[in-house]
Motif scaffolding. Sequence first.
Motif, PDB file in Angstrom:
ATOM      1  N   ASP A  64     -16.147 -37.302  10.684  1.00  0.00           N
ATOM      2  CA  ASP A  64     -16.527 -38.709  10.597  1.00  0.00           C
ATOM      3  C   ASP A  64     -17.971 -38.911  11.074  1.00  0.00           C
ATOM      4  O   ASP A  64     -18.289 -38.585  12.229  1.00  0.00           O
ATOM      5  CB  ASP A  64     -15.583 -39.546  11.465  1.00  0.00           C
ATOM      6  CG  ASP A  64     -15.953 -41.015  11.430  1.00  0.00           C
ATOM      7  OD1 ASP A  64     -16.358 -41.549  12.488  1.00  0.00           O
ATOM      8  OD2 ASP A  64     -15.867 -41.630  10.346  1.00  0.00           O
ATOM      9  N   PRO A  65     -18.859 -39.424  10.217  1.00  0.00           N
ATOM     10  CA  PRO A  65     -20.271 -39.573  10.585  1.00  0.00           C
ATOM     11  C   PRO A  65     -20.486 -40.412  11.841  1.00  0.00           C
ATOM     12  O   PRO A  65     -21.333 -40.079  12.675  1.00  0.00           O
ATOM     13  CB  PRO A  65     -20.888 -40.249   9.358  1.00  0.00           C
ATOM     14  CG  PRO A  65     -19.974 -39.928   8.230  1.00  0.00           C
ATOM     15  CD  PRO A  65     -18.606 -39.851   8.826  1.00  0.00           C
ATOM     16  N   GLU A  67     -18.474 -40.844  14.365  1.00  0.00           N
ATOM     17  CA  GLU A  67     -18.044 -40.065  15.527  1.00  0.00           C
ATOM     18  C   GLU A  67     -19.060 -38.990  15.880  1.00  0.00           C
ATOM     19  O   GLU A  67     -19.392 -38.783  17.052  1.00  0.00           O
ATOM     20  CB  GLU A  67     -16.686 -39.418  15.244  1.00  0.00           C
ATOM     21  CG  GLU A  67     -16.161 -38.565  16.395  1.00  0.00           C
ATOM     22  CD  GLU A  67     -14.864 -37.850  16.047  1.00  0.00           C
ATOM     23  OE1 GLU A  67     -14.460 -36.961  16.830  1.00  0.00           O
ATOM     24  OE2 GLU A  67     -14.272 -38.169  14.991  1.00  0.00           O
ATOM     25  N   VAL A  68     -19.576 -38.299  14.867  1.00  0.00           N
ATOM     26  CA  VAL A  68     -20.537 -37.226  15.115  1.00  0.00           C
ATOM     27  C   VAL A  68     -21.830 -37.767  15.706  1.00  0.00           C
ATOM     28  O   VAL A  68     -22.358 -37.231  16.687  1.00  0.00           O
ATOM     29  CB  VAL A  68     -20.841 -36.447  13.811  1.00  0.00           C
ATOM     30  CG1 VAL A  68     -21.923 -35.408  14.051  1.00  0.00           C
ATOM     31  CG2 VAL A  68     -19.585 -35.764  13.293  1.00  0.00           C
ATOM     32  N   VAL A  69     -22.354 -38.832  15.115  1.00  0.00           N
ATOM     33  CA  VAL A  69     -23.596 -39.424  15.619  1.00  0.00           C
ATOM     34  C   VAL A  69     -23.419 -39.911  17.056  1.00  0.00           C
ATOM     35  O   VAL A  69     -24.281 -39.703  17.918  1.00  0.00           O
ATOM     36  CB  VAL A  69     -24.055 -40.573  14.695  1.00  0.00           C
ATOM     37  CG1 VAL A  69     -25.203 -41.354  15.325  1.00  0.00           C
ATOM     38  CG2 VAL A  69     -24.494 -40.024  13.345  1.00  0.00           C
ATOM     39  N   ALA A  70     -22.287 -40.558  17.321  1.00  0.00           N
ATOM     40  CA  ALA A  70     -22.023 -41.063  18.671  1.00  0.00           C
ATOM     41  C   ALA A  70     -21.899 -39.920  19.676  1.00  0.00           C
ATOM     42  O   ALA A  70     -22.435 -39.995  20.798  1.00  0.00           O
ATOM     43  CB  ALA A  70     -20.754 -41.909  18.670  1.00  0.00           C
ATOM     44  N   SER A  71     -21.210 -38.851  19.296  1.00  0.00           N
ATOM     45  CA  SER A  71     -21.007 -37.728  20.210  1.00  0.00           C
ATOM     46  C   SER A  71     -22.325 -37.013  20.508  1.00  0.00           C
ATOM     47  O   SER A  71     -22.652 -36.728  21.672  1.00  0.00           O
ATOM     48  CB  SER A  71     -20.004 -36.742  19.605  1.00  0.00           C
ATOM     49  OG  SER A  71     -18.730 -37.325  19.475  1.00  0.00           O
ATOM     50  N   PHE A  72     -23.097 -36.705  19.456  1.00  0.00           N
ATOM     51  CA  PHE A  72     -24.400 -36.072  19.663  1.00  0.00           C
ATOM     52  C   PHE A  72     -25.310 -36.989  20.480  1.00  0.00           C
ATOM     53  O   PHE A  72     -26.034 -36.545  21.373  1.00  0.00           O
ATOM     54  CB  PHE A  72     -25.062 -35.759  18.321  1.00  0.00           C
ATOM     55  CG  PHE A  72     -24.793 -34.373  17.795  1.00  0.00           C
ATOM     56  CD1 PHE A  72     -25.094 -33.252  18.559  1.00  0.00           C
ATOM     57  CD2 PHE A  72     -24.260 -34.186  16.527  1.00  0.00           C
ATOM     58  CE1 PHE A  72     -24.853 -31.974  18.072  1.00  0.00           C
ATOM     59  CE2 PHE A  72     -24.023 -32.908  16.033  1.00  0.00           C
ATOM     60  CZ  PHE A  72     -24.318 -31.800  16.807  1.00  0.00           C
ATOM     61  N   GLY A  73     -25.285 -38.280  20.162  1.00  0.00           N
ATOM     62  CA  GLY A  73     -26.157 -39.220  20.855  1.00  0.00           C
ATOM     63  C   GLY A  73     -25.840 -39.334  22.331  1.00  0.00           C
ATOM     64  O   GLY A  73     -26.751 -39.299  23.177  1.00  0.00           O
ATOM     65  N   THR A  74     -24.571 -39.464  22.657  1.00  0.00           N
ATOM     66  CA  THR A  74     -24.171 -39.594  24.061  1.00  0.00           C
ATOM     67  C   THR A  74     -24.520 -38.344  24.858  1.00  0.00           C
ATOM     68  O   THR A  74     -25.093 -38.422  25.954  1.00  0.00           O
ATOM     69  CB  THR A  74     -22.657 -39.859  24.157  1.00  0.00           C
ATOM     70  OG1 THR A  74     -22.357 -41.095  23.513  1.00  0.00           O
ATOM     71  CG2 THR A  74     -22.215 -39.936  25.605  1.00  0.00           C
ATOM     72  N   ALA A  75     -24.180 -37.184  24.314  1.00  0.00           N
ATOM     73  CA  ALA A  75     -24.444 -35.926  25.013  1.00  0.00           C
ATOM     74  C   ALA A  75     -25.938 -35.716  25.227  1.00  0.00           C
ATOM     75  O   ALA A  75     -26.380 -35.311  26.318  1.00  0.00           O
ATOM     76  CB  ALA A  75     -23.848 -34.761  24.229  1.00  0.00           C
ATOM     77  N   THR A  76     -26.732 -35.989  24.192  1.00  0.00           N
ATOM     78  CA  THR A  76     -28.171 -35.780  24.292  1.00  0.00           C
ATOM     79  C   THR A  76     -28.804 -36.757  25.269  1.00  0.00           C
ATOM     80  O   THR A  76     -29.673 -36.378  26.075  1.00  0.00           O
ATOM     81  CB  THR A  76     -28.827 -35.918  22.901  1.00  0.00           C
ATOM     82  OG1 THR A  76     -28.223 -34.981  22.009  1.00  0.00           O
ATOM     83  CG2 THR A  76     -30.318 -35.656  22.969  1.00  0.00           C
ATOM     84  N   ALA A 106     -22.081 -35.532   7.608  1.00  0.00           N
ATOM     85  CA  ALA A 106     -21.875 -36.059   8.955  1.00  0.00           C
ATOM     86  C   ALA A 106     -22.625 -35.259  10.017  1.00  0.00           C
ATOM     87  O   ALA A 106     -23.263 -35.821  10.911  1.00  0.00           O
ATOM     88  CB  ALA A 106     -20.376 -36.073   9.273  1.00  0.00           C
ATOM     89  N   HIS A 107     -22.552 -33.946   9.916  1.00  0.00           N
ATOM     90  CA  HIS A 107     -23.193 -33.101  10.920  1.00  0.00           C
ATOM     91  C   HIS A 107     -24.706 -33.283  10.902  1.00  0.00           C
ATOM     92  O   HIS A 107     -25.356 -33.359  11.953  1.00  0.00           O
ATOM     93  CB  HIS A 107     -22.826 -31.640  10.679  1.00  0.00           C
ATOM     94  CG  HIS A 107     -23.287 -30.709  11.760  1.00  0.00           C
ATOM     95  ND1 HIS A 107     -22.751 -30.725  13.030  1.00  0.00           N
ATOM     96  CD2 HIS A 107     -24.248 -29.748  11.774  1.00  0.00           C
ATOM     97  CE1 HIS A 107     -23.352 -29.813  13.768  1.00  0.00           C
ATOM     98  NE2 HIS A 107     -24.261 -29.212  13.033  1.00  0.00           N
ATOM     99  N   TYR A 108     -25.275 -33.371   9.705  1.00  0.00           N
ATOM    100  CA  TYR A 108     -26.716 -33.560   9.583  1.00  0.00           C
ATOM    101  C   TYR A 108     -27.132 -34.909  10.169  1.00  0.00           C
ATOM    102  O   TYR A 108     -28.199 -35.045  10.777  1.00  0.00           O
ATOM    103  CB  TYR A 108     -27.145 -33.448   8.118  1.00  0.00           C
ATOM    104  CG  TYR A 108     -27.335 -32.023   7.652  1.00  0.00           C
ATOM    105  CD1 TYR A 108     -26.338 -31.064   7.828  1.00  0.00           C
ATOM    106  CD2 TYR A 108     -28.508 -31.622   7.023  1.00  0.00           C
ATOM    107  CE1 TYR A 108     -26.502 -29.760   7.403  1.00  0.00           C
ATOM    108  CE2 TYR A 108     -28.685 -30.317   6.586  1.00  0.00           C
ATOM    109  CZ  TYR A 108     -27.678 -29.391   6.770  1.00  0.00           C
ATOM    110  OH  TYR A 108     -27.849 -28.103   6.349  1.00  0.00           O
ATOM    111  N   ALA A 109     -26.305 -35.927   9.971  1.00  0.00           N
ATOM    112  CA  ALA A 109     -26.594 -37.242  10.551  1.00  0.00           C
ATOM    113  C   ALA A 109     -26.620 -37.166  12.075  1.00  0.00           C
ATOM    114  O   ALA A 109     -27.482 -37.771  12.732  1.00  0.00           O
ATOM    115  CB  ALA A 109     -25.551 -38.262  10.089  1.00  0.00           C
ATOM    116  N   GLY A 110     -25.680 -36.423  12.641  1.00  0.00           N
ATOM    117  CA  GLY A 110     -25.650 -36.245  14.086  1.00  0.00           C
ATOM    118  C   GLY A 110     -26.874 -35.514  14.609  1.00  0.00           C
ATOM    119  O   GLY A 110     -27.442 -35.875  15.645  1.00  0.00           O
ATOM    120  N   LYS A 111     -27.311 -34.504  13.878  1.00  0.00           N
ATOM    121  CA  LYS A 111     -28.492 -33.741  14.294  1.00  0.00           C
ATOM    122  C   LYS A 111     -29.762 -34.599  14.193  1.00  0.00           C
ATOM    123  O   LYS A 111     -30.664 -34.488  15.033  1.00  0.00           O
ATOM    124  CB  LYS A 111     -28.647 -32.476  13.453  1.00  0.00           C
ATOM    125  CG  LYS A 111     -27.542 -31.450  13.627  1.00  0.00           C
ATOM    126  CD  LYS A 111     -27.424 -30.958  15.074  1.00  0.00           C
ATOM    127  CE  LYS A 111     -28.574 -30.069  15.477  1.00  0.00           C
ATOM    128  NZ  LYS A 111     -28.370 -29.485  16.834  1.00  0.00           N
TER     129      LYS A 111
END
Length: 247
Positions: A64-65, A67-76, A106-111
């Motif tokens: 899920d885009p 979810e991925v963006v939120a997870s990468f964003g929070t961790a970073t 989705a993964h690329y959006a998170g990156k």
Amino acid sequence: MRIAIAGATGNIGSLTASALTAMGHDVVAISRGAGVDLSTGVGLDAALTGVDAVVDVTNIIAADPVEVVASFGTATANLLAAEQRANVRHHVLLSIAGVHRVEGNAHYAGKREQERLVAEGPVPWTIVSATQFHDFAAMVASWTEQDGKATIAPLLVQPIAPIDVAEILAEIVTGTPQGRYHEIAGPDPQDLVDMARRTNQARGRTIELVPSWAGIFGPEMAGTVLLPSTDARIAPTRFEEWLSQQH
């Protein structure tokens, strides 16, 4: 130097840790197993005490885009804030070559979100964008494998050896921040379906591969989209050399 690695227990993280240790540096592991949680920030301040630089090679697997963006964003965001408190002088992020040329993944959006936070953040930085790794094809096929059959997208890639990625990251993190670094890639373009077939063959596995755009990699990744830019840094290890070590 004292260098922390976020994602230290993964393939690239462990190889980078070994490379830095061999160079004589003090390596700190940032992982849940070491009592550090990037999603909450728990344990980060203690882990970064006295750290000069950080390498972030963390990965998130989700479809899920949002979810991925939120997870990468929070961790970073948690990692960068802790680095600022600890006066870390260099943040190195491992990203993906072509990440700004592909929409809909989705993964690329998170990156991309991760890159944005690093580039706009408070810590001097270097972003290193790598092409797919040599073990990527077989891994992708394993995601859909069922009853001896797997679908896989017929991507054109120029894969790089994980050990080469680790050695480049070790070189860069011990130097001065460079902003957006050259893309890094292996020497030769490869067809992902053929890579998966040859990897499974070398590992003694028989899997029927069905080329398909029906999975998470769509036609927007077709053609030369995933190939490195013309000024890319080319690493030495060929896919065939890596393949010869698979048993």
